[in-house]
Each structure stands twice: as structure tokens, then as C-alpha cells.
Design a protein around this motif. Sequence first.
Motif, PDB file in Angstrom:
ATOM      1  N   GLN A  91      25.914 -16.367 -34.519  1.00  0.00           N
ATOM      2  CA  GLN A  91      27.280 -15.206 -34.171  1.00  0.00           C
ATOM      3  C   GLN A  91      27.960 -15.619 -32.868  1.00  0.00           C
ATOM      4  OE1 GLN A  91      25.827 -11.158 -34.393  1.00  0.00           O
ATOM      5  NE2 GLN A  91      27.972 -10.630 -33.733  1.00  0.00           N
ATOM      6  N   LEU A  92      27.169 -16.120 -31.841  1.00  0.00           N
ATOM      7  CA  LEU A  92      27.827 -16.541 -30.814  1.00  0.00           C
ATOM      8  C   LEU A  92      28.559 -17.781 -30.791  1.00  0.00           C
ATOM      9  CD1 LEU A  92      28.005 -16.255 -27.665  1.00  0.00           C
ATOM     10  CD2 LEU A  92      25.964 -17.500 -27.460  1.00  0.00           C
ATOM     11  N   ILE A  93      28.096 -18.466 -31.461  1.00  0.00           N
ATOM     12  CA  ILE A  93      28.805 -19.778 -31.950  1.00  0.00           C
ATOM     13  C   ILE A  93      30.228 -19.465 -32.695  1.00  0.00           C
ATOM     14  CG2 ILE A  93      29.163 -22.030 -33.032  1.00  0.00           C
ATOM     15  CD1 ILE A  93      26.040 -22.386 -32.172  1.00  0.00           C
ATOM     16  N   HIS A  94      30.220 -18.526 -33.796  1.00  0.00           N
ATOM     17  CA  HIS A  94      31.378 -18.426 -34.433  1.00  0.00           C
ATOM     18  C   HIS A  94      32.433 -17.460 -33.653  1.00  0.00           C
ATOM     19  CE1 HIS A  94      30.751 -19.886 -38.459  1.00  0.00           C
ATOM     20  NE2 HIS A  94      29.382 -19.793 -38.110  1.00  0.00           N
ATOM     21  N   LEU A 114      22.799 -32.730 -29.201  1.00  0.00           N
ATOM     22  CA  LEU A 114      21.789 -32.390 -27.999  1.00  0.00           C
ATOM     23  C   LEU A 114      20.481 -32.205 -28.334  1.00  0.00           C
ATOM     24  CD1 LEU A 114      24.460 -30.098 -25.928  1.00  0.00           C
ATOM     25  CD2 LEU A 114      23.291 -32.103 -25.293  1.00  0.00           C
ATOM     26  N   GLY A 115      20.175 -32.172 -29.676  1.00  0.00           N
ATOM     27  CA  GLY A 115      18.847 -31.888 -30.075  1.00  0.00           C
ATOM     28  C   GLY A 115      18.225 -30.557 -30.543  1.00  0.00           C
ATOM     29  N   LEU A 116      19.193 -29.669 -30.809  1.00  0.00           N
ATOM     30  CA  LEU A 116      19.002 -28.299 -31.063  1.00  0.00           C
ATOM     31  C   LEU A 116      18.753 -28.268 -32.687  1.00  0.00           C
ATOM     32  CD1 LEU A 116      20.991 -25.927 -28.861  1.00  0.00           C
ATOM     33  CD2 LEU A 116      18.487 -26.429 -28.559  1.00  0.00           C
ATOM     34  N   ASP A 117      17.688 -27.746 -33.092  1.00  0.00           N
ATOM     35  CA  ASP A 117      17.408 -27.301 -34.667  1.00  0.00           C
ATOM     36  C   ASP A 117      18.150 -25.835 -34.767  1.00  0.00           C
ATOM     37  OD1 ASP A 117      16.748 -26.364 -37.251  1.00  0.00           O
ATOM     38  OD2 ASP A 117      14.563 -27.025 -36.925  1.00  0.00           O
ATOM     39  N   LEU A 118      19.552 -26.024 -35.202  1.00  0.00           N
ATOM     40  CA  LEU A 118      20.166 -24.556 -35.269  1.00  0.00           C
ATOM     41  C   LEU A 118      19.747 -23.577 -36.423  1.00  0.00           C
ATOM     42  CD1 LEU A 118      24.082 -25.500 -34.658  1.00  0.00           C
ATOM     43  CD2 LEU A 118      22.295 -24.280 -33.240  1.00  0.00           C
ATOM     44  N   GLU A 119      19.351 -24.128 -37.595  1.00  0.00           N
ATOM     45  CA  GLU A 119      18.642 -23.741 -38.539  1.00  0.00           C
ATOM     46  C   GLU A 119      17.562 -22.650 -38.202  1.00  0.00           C
ATOM     47  OE1 GLU A 119      20.464 -23.437 -41.348  1.00  0.00           O
ATOM     48  OE2 GLU A 119      21.692 -24.820 -40.228  1.00  0.00           O
ATOM     49  N   LEU A 120      16.873 -23.327 -37.120  1.00  0.00           N
ATOM     50  CA  LEU A 120      15.512 -22.735 -36.619  1.00  0.00           C
ATOM     51  C   LEU A 120      16.083 -21.496 -35.635  1.00  0.00           C
ATOM     52  CD1 LEU A 120      12.476 -22.159 -36.391  1.00  0.00           C
ATOM     53  CD2 LEU A 120      12.587 -23.888 -34.262  1.00  0.00           C
ATOM     54  N   LEU A 129      16.301 -17.529 -25.887  1.00  0.00           N
ATOM     55  CA  LEU A 129      16.192 -18.724 -25.737  1.00  0.00           C
ATOM     56  C   LEU A 129      15.520 -19.241 -24.480  1.00  0.00           C
ATOM     57  CD1 LEU A 129      19.317 -19.987 -27.512  1.00  0.00           C
ATOM     58  CD2 LEU A 129      17.357 -19.458 -28.645  1.00  0.00           C
ATOM     59  N   SER A 130      15.053 -20.515 -24.419  1.00  0.00           N
ATOM     60  CA  SER A 130      14.767 -21.230 -23.270  1.00  0.00           C
ATOM     61  C   SER A 130      16.041 -21.514 -22.260  1.00  0.00           C
ATOM     62  CB  SER A 130      13.694 -22.155 -23.554  1.00  0.00           C
ATOM     63  OG  SER A 130      14.586 -23.450 -24.031  1.00  0.00           O
ATOM     64  N   GLY A 131      15.633 -21.723 -21.072  1.00  0.00           N
ATOM     65  CA  GLY A 131      16.550 -21.981 -20.202  1.00  0.00           C
ATOM     66  C   GLY A 131      17.273 -23.482 -20.724  1.00  0.00           C
ATOM     67  N   GLY A 132      16.551 -24.305 -21.069  1.00  0.00           N
ATOM     68  CA  GLY A 132      17.162 -25.412 -21.789  1.00  0.00           C
ATOM     69  C   GLY A 132      18.068 -25.286 -22.945  1.00  0.00           C
ATOM     70  N   GLN A 133      17.680 -24.541 -23.853  1.00  0.00           N
ATOM     71  CA  GLN A 133      18.327 -24.118 -24.985  1.00  0.00           C
ATOM     72  C   GLN A 133      19.657 -23.535 -24.736  1.00  0.00           C
ATOM     73  OE1 GLN A 133      14.937 -22.050 -27.097  1.00  0.00           O
ATOM     74  NE2 GLN A 133      14.442 -23.860 -28.238  1.00  0.00           N
ATOM     75  N   LYS A 134      19.536 -22.494 -23.952  1.00  0.00           N
ATOM     76  CA  LYS A 134      20.507 -21.736 -23.382  1.00  0.00           C
ATOM     77  C   LYS A 134      21.937 -22.837 -22.910  1.00  0.00           C
ATOM     78  CE  LYS A 134      18.443 -17.407 -22.243  1.00  0.00           C
ATOM     79  NZ  LYS A 134      18.101 -16.792 -20.888  1.00  0.00           N
ATOM     80  N   GLN A 135      21.485 -23.754 -22.206  1.00  0.00           N
ATOM     81  CA  GLN A 135      22.062 -24.830 -21.519  1.00  0.00           C
ATOM     82  C   GLN A 135      22.936 -25.618 -22.656  1.00  0.00           C
ATOM     83  OE1 GLN A 135      22.739 -24.035 -18.536  1.00  0.00           O
ATOM     84  NE2 GLN A 135      23.445 -25.891 -17.480  1.00  0.00           N
ATOM     85  N   LYS A 136      22.015 -25.951 -23.449  1.00  0.00           N
ATOM     86  CA  LYS A 136      22.434 -26.846 -24.653  1.00  0.00           C
ATOM     87  C   LYS A 136      23.518 -26.173 -25.427  1.00  0.00           C
ATOM     88  CE  LYS A 136      18.491 -29.736 -24.807  1.00  0.00           C
ATOM     89  NZ  LYS A 136      17.312 -30.242 -25.656  1.00  0.00           N
ATOM     90  N   ILE A 137      23.608 -24.716 -25.790  1.00  0.00           N
ATOM     91  CA  ILE A 137      24.316 -23.941 -26.519  1.00  0.00           C
ATOM     92  C   ILE A 137      25.467 -23.701 -25.783  1.00  0.00           C
ATOM     93  CG2 ILE A 137      24.799 -21.562 -27.179  1.00  0.00           C
ATOM     94  CD1 ILE A 137      22.868 -23.008 -29.105  1.00  0.00           C
ATOM     95  N   ALA A 142      31.409 -25.315 -24.844  1.00  0.00           N
ATOM     96  CA  ALA A 142      32.525 -25.932 -24.177  1.00  0.00           C
ATOM     97  C   ALA A 142      32.988 -27.168 -24.525  1.00  0.00           C
ATOM     98  CB  ALA A 142      32.038 -26.014 -22.531  1.00  0.00           C
ATOM     99  N   LEU A 143      32.084 -27.957 -25.016  1.00  0.00           N
ATOM    100  CA  LEU A 143      32.600 -29.282 -25.269  1.00  0.00           C
ATOM    101  C   LEU A 143      33.150 -29.505 -26.735  1.00  0.00           C
ATOM    102  CD1 LEU A 143      30.028 -31.806 -23.779  1.00  0.00           C
ATOM    103  CD2 LEU A 143      32.302 -30.725 -22.743  1.00  0.00           C
ATOM    104  N   GLY A 144      33.033 -28.414 -27.470  1.00  0.00           N
ATOM    105  CA  GLY A 144      33.029 -28.462 -29.124  1.00  0.00           C
ATOM    106  C   GLY A 144      34.262 -27.847 -29.261  1.00  0.00           C
ATOM    107  N   ARG A 145      35.263 -27.807 -28.465  1.00  0.00           N
ATOM    108  CA  ARG A 145      36.663 -27.130 -28.652  1.00  0.00           C
ATOM    109  C   ARG A 145      37.679 -28.118 -27.861  1.00  0.00           C
ATOM    110  NH1 ARG A 145      37.171 -22.162 -24.345  1.00  0.00           N
ATOM    111  NH2 ARG A 145      39.231 -22.641 -24.897  1.00  0.00           N
TER     112      ARG A 145
END
Length: 287
Positions: A91-94, A114-120, A129-137, A142-145
Motif C-alpha cells: 500500500q505504501l508503494i502505491h 535491491l534483494g527484497l522479496d515483495l511477495e513476502l 521491517l528491519s532497518g535494512g528492509q526499510k532503507q531499501k523500500i 525515491a529512485l523509482g520515479r
Amino acid sequence: MIRFQQVAKRFRKFQALKGIDLDIPSGSRLALVGSNGAGKTTLIRCLLGEYHFEGSISIDGQDVHAQRTEVLKQVGFVPQLPPPLKMPVGQLIHFAADVCDADPGRMEAMARRLGLDLELLRKRPFVRLSGGQKQKILISIALGRDSRLLIMDEPAANLDPEARHIFFQLLAEKPEETVMLISSHRLDEVASLVNRVVEMDQGQVVLDDRVADRVDLDSQLRCELRINREEPAFARSLAQWGFQPAGGLCWTGLVAGADRLRFLGVLSRYAGLLSAIRMEETGEETA
């Protein structure tokens, strides 16, 4: 593209910014460095229109306060501290894509690279999420726009070395005219990413200098290290960088070119243990 004119900010009796004058043209990759409390984050928040301040800030001639909605459509932002959002990842991404009229599929593609399993993770609350997962999201959003300005506050702080290299590759794919403003309290963390360094201290610019004419964010170094004795702490540090023992007292691995100073900083802790260092980039030795 960005112009700061006599920007000053006060928090009650504390003067956080003291008349900042700064011009940042298109194509700049600028490191904003300084110790904690130097004024870096305050300057970024003023640029984003989050604070009221004295003076003026404009992006392509648009005032960051008077035309904030239009300005923010051009900006991709990776904060130092992830917001405590309870919204599920999908939902956040959309939501983020809708705000800036972007394609959520591009953001999801960035997250997968970046190595994230979005289905999971899709239905998991962002705050869980973990700190690393939050940073990747946040990086993926930011970069996907199609942003002409990327503002990143300690963007790779929670990323493992492999994810850092992918992050640098994603930065390298941005158009040349994109402005990148990268804040950090340590120059060695970002020196290889930028072509200009602005250092702040006590709310003022104390250094403004170019550091390179060309920045290769996509390079990678093949490294071979030899040590004179076994050391468990050294082995643990190298394992975090993805290095593997190569027989005897030798270790081999890959380091992102933009991470070379950071990696050498880690090695400096074990200077008495190292007997040889070999680093090669595209077939040329750079040790």
C-alpha cells in the motif's frame, strides 16, 4: 537548479543556519558533510519546505514554500530515519506512486533489484521491517520515479555491501542532469559518489570544493588480502563484506568502487595483521 540565498533558521535561542548562500547546478553530485549538529539535516528540511526560514530557496526558479507541491514532484527523498508508518509495504508503494504520478511497478522493480522479496513483504506493516528492509523500500520509492533532484540523508547506512553496490548501480543509471544531494557526517562514506563537497560547521558553509570531474558509480574492485595470522574479528568483518577464504591466510572478494574508501577504513583497523593488499578494477591494479 537549486539556489540558497541567505538562508537562516533559528530554534528559539539556537541559530541552526547562519545565512547560507549556495548554488547547485544540474548534474551536480554534492556531498553535504559535517559533524552531527552542523546544520545538514536542518538545511535539507528547509529545502523540502518543512521548516519556515529566513532568506529564500528555489528549485528551477520555483520557491520551495510558495510552490511546494510542484517542487516536491521533482524530488526523490531518502531520510536518515525511516518514518514509523504502519501502512503495509504494498500500500505504501502505491500511495507514494500516486502522490508523484509515478509507476508503482518501477518502484517494485527497484526493490527487487535491491534483494527484497515483495511477495513476502507486501502485506507486512512498514514499521515492522528491519532497518535494512526499510532503507531499501525508501530508496526504491525515491529512485523509482522521474525525479530531477535526489536528496539522500545517510542513504546507505543500513545496507549490506552487496546492496550498497546495487544502490550505486541504480544511482549510475539516473540521467546525467539529475542533481544528487547526499548528506553524511563522514566524507569517506560518500566521497566516491560525488563531484563536489560542501562541509558545514555550526550552521555555516566552511568548505565548498570539487573533488572529481567524472564519477563512476558502477565500478567494482576485485580484492585479495593476505594476513600474517588468523584473527576471528578480522574474519567476521570480511564476512560482512562477502569475502571468502581462498586458502592459507588469503581472502578474496568484491568491493563496489564507490565503497573503496569505506572498505580501506575498515582494513585500517587491522593494519598490523595485513601483509598484502591487491585491488584491481577493470584489469588495472590500483593497490
